[in-house]
Design a protein around this motif. Structure first.
Motif, PDB file in Angstrom:
ATOM      1  N   PRO A  11      11.049  13.218  15.919  1.00  7.51           N
ATOM      2  CA  PRO A  11      10.734  12.612  14.622  1.00  7.51           C
ATOM      3  C   PRO A  11      11.218  13.496  13.470  1.00  7.51           C
ATOM      4  O   PRO A  11      11.245  14.715  13.580  1.00  7.51           O
ATOM      5  CB  PRO A  11       9.208  12.523  14.624  1.00  7.51           C
ATOM      6  CG  PRO A  11       8.807  12.637  16.047  1.00  7.51           C
ATOM      7  CD  PRO A  11       9.847  13.469  16.715  1.00  7.51           C
ATOM      8  N   GLU A  12      11.576  12.863  12.372  1.00  2.00           N
ATOM      9  CA  GLU A  12      12.080  13.606  11.221  1.00  2.00           C
ATOM     10  C   GLU A  12      10.980  13.982  10.237  1.00  2.00           C
ATOM     11  O   GLU A  12      11.164  14.872   9.424  1.00  2.00           O
ATOM     12  CB  GLU A  12      13.143  12.786  10.499  1.00  2.00           C
ATOM     13  CG  GLU A  12      14.392  12.586  11.327  1.00  2.00           C
ATOM     14  CD  GLU A  12      15.460  11.822  10.573  1.00  2.00           C
ATOM     15  OE1 GLU A  12      15.215  11.442   9.409  1.00  2.00           O
ATOM     16  OE2 GLU A  12      16.532  11.610  11.151  1.00  2.00           O
ATOM     17  N   THR A  13       9.834  13.316  10.300  1.00  2.15           N
ATOM     18  CA  THR A  13       8.758  13.600   9.358  1.00  2.15           C
ATOM     19  C   THR A  13       7.458  13.857  10.122  1.00  2.15           C
ATOM     20  O   THR A  13       7.351  13.599  11.321  1.00  2.15           O
ATOM     21  CB  THR A  13       8.530  12.412   8.405  1.00  2.15           C
ATOM     22  OG1 THR A  13       8.123  11.286   9.177  1.00  2.15           O
ATOM     23  CG2 THR A  13       9.794  12.070   7.637  1.00  2.15           C
ATOM     24  N   ARG A  14       6.479  14.340   9.390  1.00  3.51           N
ATOM     25  CA  ARG A  14       5.167  14.579   9.976  1.00  3.51           C
ATOM     26  C   ARG A  14       4.523  13.260  10.417  1.00  3.51           C
ATOM     27  O   ARG A  14       3.867  13.197  11.448  1.00  3.51           O
ATOM     28  CB  ARG A  14       4.272  15.276   8.959  1.00  3.51           C
ATOM     29  CG  ARG A  14       2.895  15.574   9.484  1.00  3.51           C
ATOM     30  CD  ARG A  14       2.122  16.384   8.507  1.00  3.51           C
ATOM     31  NE  ARG A  14       2.623  17.748   8.540  1.00  3.51           N
ATOM     32  CZ  ARG A  14       1.990  18.773   8.006  1.00  3.51           C
ATOM     33  NH1 ARG A  14       0.874  18.596   7.363  1.00  3.51           N
ATOM     34  NH2 ARG A  14       2.502  19.982   8.081  1.00  3.51           N
ATOM     35  N   LYS A  19       2.797   9.215  14.679  1.00  2.02           N
ATOM     36  CA  LYS A  19       3.066   7.949  15.367  1.00  2.02           C
ATOM     37  C   LYS A  19       3.403   8.184  16.834  1.00  2.02           C
ATOM     38  O   LYS A  19       2.945   7.447  17.716  1.00  2.02           O
ATOM     39  CB  LYS A  19       4.216   7.208  14.693  1.00  2.02           C
ATOM     40  CG  LYS A  19       3.856   6.616  13.364  1.00  2.02           C
ATOM     41  CD  LYS A  19       5.052   5.892  12.776  1.00  2.02           C
ATOM     42  CE  LYS A  19       4.736   5.263  11.447  1.00  2.02           C
ATOM     43  NZ  LYS A  19       5.902   4.570  10.880  1.00  2.02           N
ATOM     44  N   LEU A  20       4.180   9.212  17.124  1.00  5.69           N
ATOM     45  CA  LEU A  20       4.538   9.540  18.497  1.00  5.69           C
ATOM     46  C   LEU A  20       3.302   9.945  19.295  1.00  5.69           C
ATOM     47  O   LEU A  20       3.125   9.531  20.448  1.00  5.69           O
ATOM     48  CB  LEU A  20       5.572  10.661  18.500  1.00  5.69           C
ATOM     49  CG  LEU A  20       6.228  10.999  19.825  1.00  5.69           C
ATOM     50  CD1 LEU A  20       6.986   9.795  20.372  1.00  5.69           C
ATOM     51  CD2 LEU A  20       7.168  12.187  19.666  1.00  5.69           C
ATOM     52  N   PHE A  21       2.413  10.724  18.678  1.00  2.00           N
ATOM     53  CA  PHE A  21       1.179  11.146  19.343  1.00  2.00           C
ATOM     54  C   PHE A  21       0.292   9.942  19.664  1.00  2.00           C
ATOM     55  O   PHE A  21      -0.192   9.806  20.794  1.00  2.00           O
ATOM     56  CB  PHE A  21       0.418  12.119  18.437  1.00  2.00           C
ATOM     57  CG  PHE A  21      -0.938  12.485  18.966  1.00  2.00           C
ATOM     58  CD1 PHE A  21      -1.067  13.355  20.022  1.00  2.00           C
ATOM     59  CD2 PHE A  21      -2.074  11.941  18.396  1.00  2.00           C
ATOM     60  CE1 PHE A  21      -2.323  13.694  20.515  1.00  2.00           C
ATOM     61  CE2 PHE A  21      -3.323  12.277  18.877  1.00  2.00           C
ATOM     62  CZ  PHE A  21      -3.449  13.146  19.942  1.00  2.00           C
ATOM     63  N   TYR A  22       0.109   9.057  18.705  1.00  5.89           N
ATOM     64  CA  TYR A  22      -0.739   7.886  18.945  1.00  5.89           C
ATOM     65  C   TYR A  22      -0.118   6.921  19.948  1.00  5.89           C
ATOM     66  O   TYR A  22      -0.825   6.295  20.726  1.00  5.89           O
ATOM     67  CB  TYR A  22      -1.078   7.180  17.631  1.00  5.89           C
ATOM     68  CG  TYR A  22      -2.120   7.931  16.843  1.00  5.89           C
ATOM     69  CD1 TYR A  22      -3.391   8.127  17.371  1.00  5.89           C
ATOM     70  CD2 TYR A  22      -1.836   8.475  15.602  1.00  5.89           C
ATOM     71  CE1 TYR A  22      -4.347   8.838  16.675  1.00  5.89           C
ATOM     72  CE2 TYR A  22      -2.792   9.189  14.896  1.00  5.89           C
ATOM     73  CZ  TYR A  22      -4.046   9.365  15.438  1.00  5.89           C
ATOM     74  OH  TYR A  22      -4.990  10.076  14.753  1.00  5.89           O
ATOM     75  N   PHE A  23       1.197   6.818  19.957  1.00  5.05           N
ATOM     76  CA  PHE A  23       1.863   6.004  20.970  1.00  5.05           C
ATOM     77  C   PHE A  23       1.623   6.585  22.358  1.00  5.05           C
ATOM     78  O   PHE A  23       1.349   5.857  23.310  1.00  5.05           O
ATOM     79  CB  PHE A  23       3.362   5.915  20.677  1.00  5.05           C
ATOM     80  CG  PHE A  23       4.121   5.143  21.717  1.00  5.05           C
ATOM     81  CD1 PHE A  23       3.973   3.771  21.811  1.00  5.05           C
ATOM     82  CD2 PHE A  23       4.963   5.791  22.597  1.00  5.05           C
ATOM     83  CE1 PHE A  23       4.659   3.053  22.772  1.00  5.05           C
ATOM     84  CE2 PHE A  23       5.653   5.080  23.555  1.00  5.05           C
ATOM     85  CZ  PHE A  23       5.506   3.711  23.648  1.00  5.05           C
ATOM     86  N   GLY A  24       1.692   7.896  22.477  1.00  2.00           N
ATOM     87  CA  GLY A  24       1.403   8.556  23.753  1.00  2.00           C
ATOM     88  C   GLY A  24      -0.035   8.328  24.197  1.00  2.00           C
ATOM     89  O   GLY A  24      -0.298   8.111  25.383  1.00  2.00           O
TER      90      GLY A  24
END
Length: 48
Positions: A11-14, A19-24
């Motif tokens: 990801p390019e931003t915080r 979003k990646l964490f919640y998707f995981g």
């Protein structure tokens, strides 16, 4: 590093990291729930 060489999975931003964490977490919850459901149904399918 030129823009073309940047790994698309990073990801390019915080906000992207959140979003990646919640998707995981969503994928993990689906996997655990599916495993629990199959575990409870397996004895029924194995007997029949």
């Amino acid at each position: 590093m030129p823009k073309e060489e940047i790994d698309v999975w990073v990801p390019e931003t915080r906000l992207g990291y959140f979003k990646l964490f919640y998707f995981g977490m969503l994928v993990a919850a689906i996997c655990v729930g599916g495993n629990t459901a199959l575990g409870s149904l397996w004895p029924t399918m194995a007997v029949g």
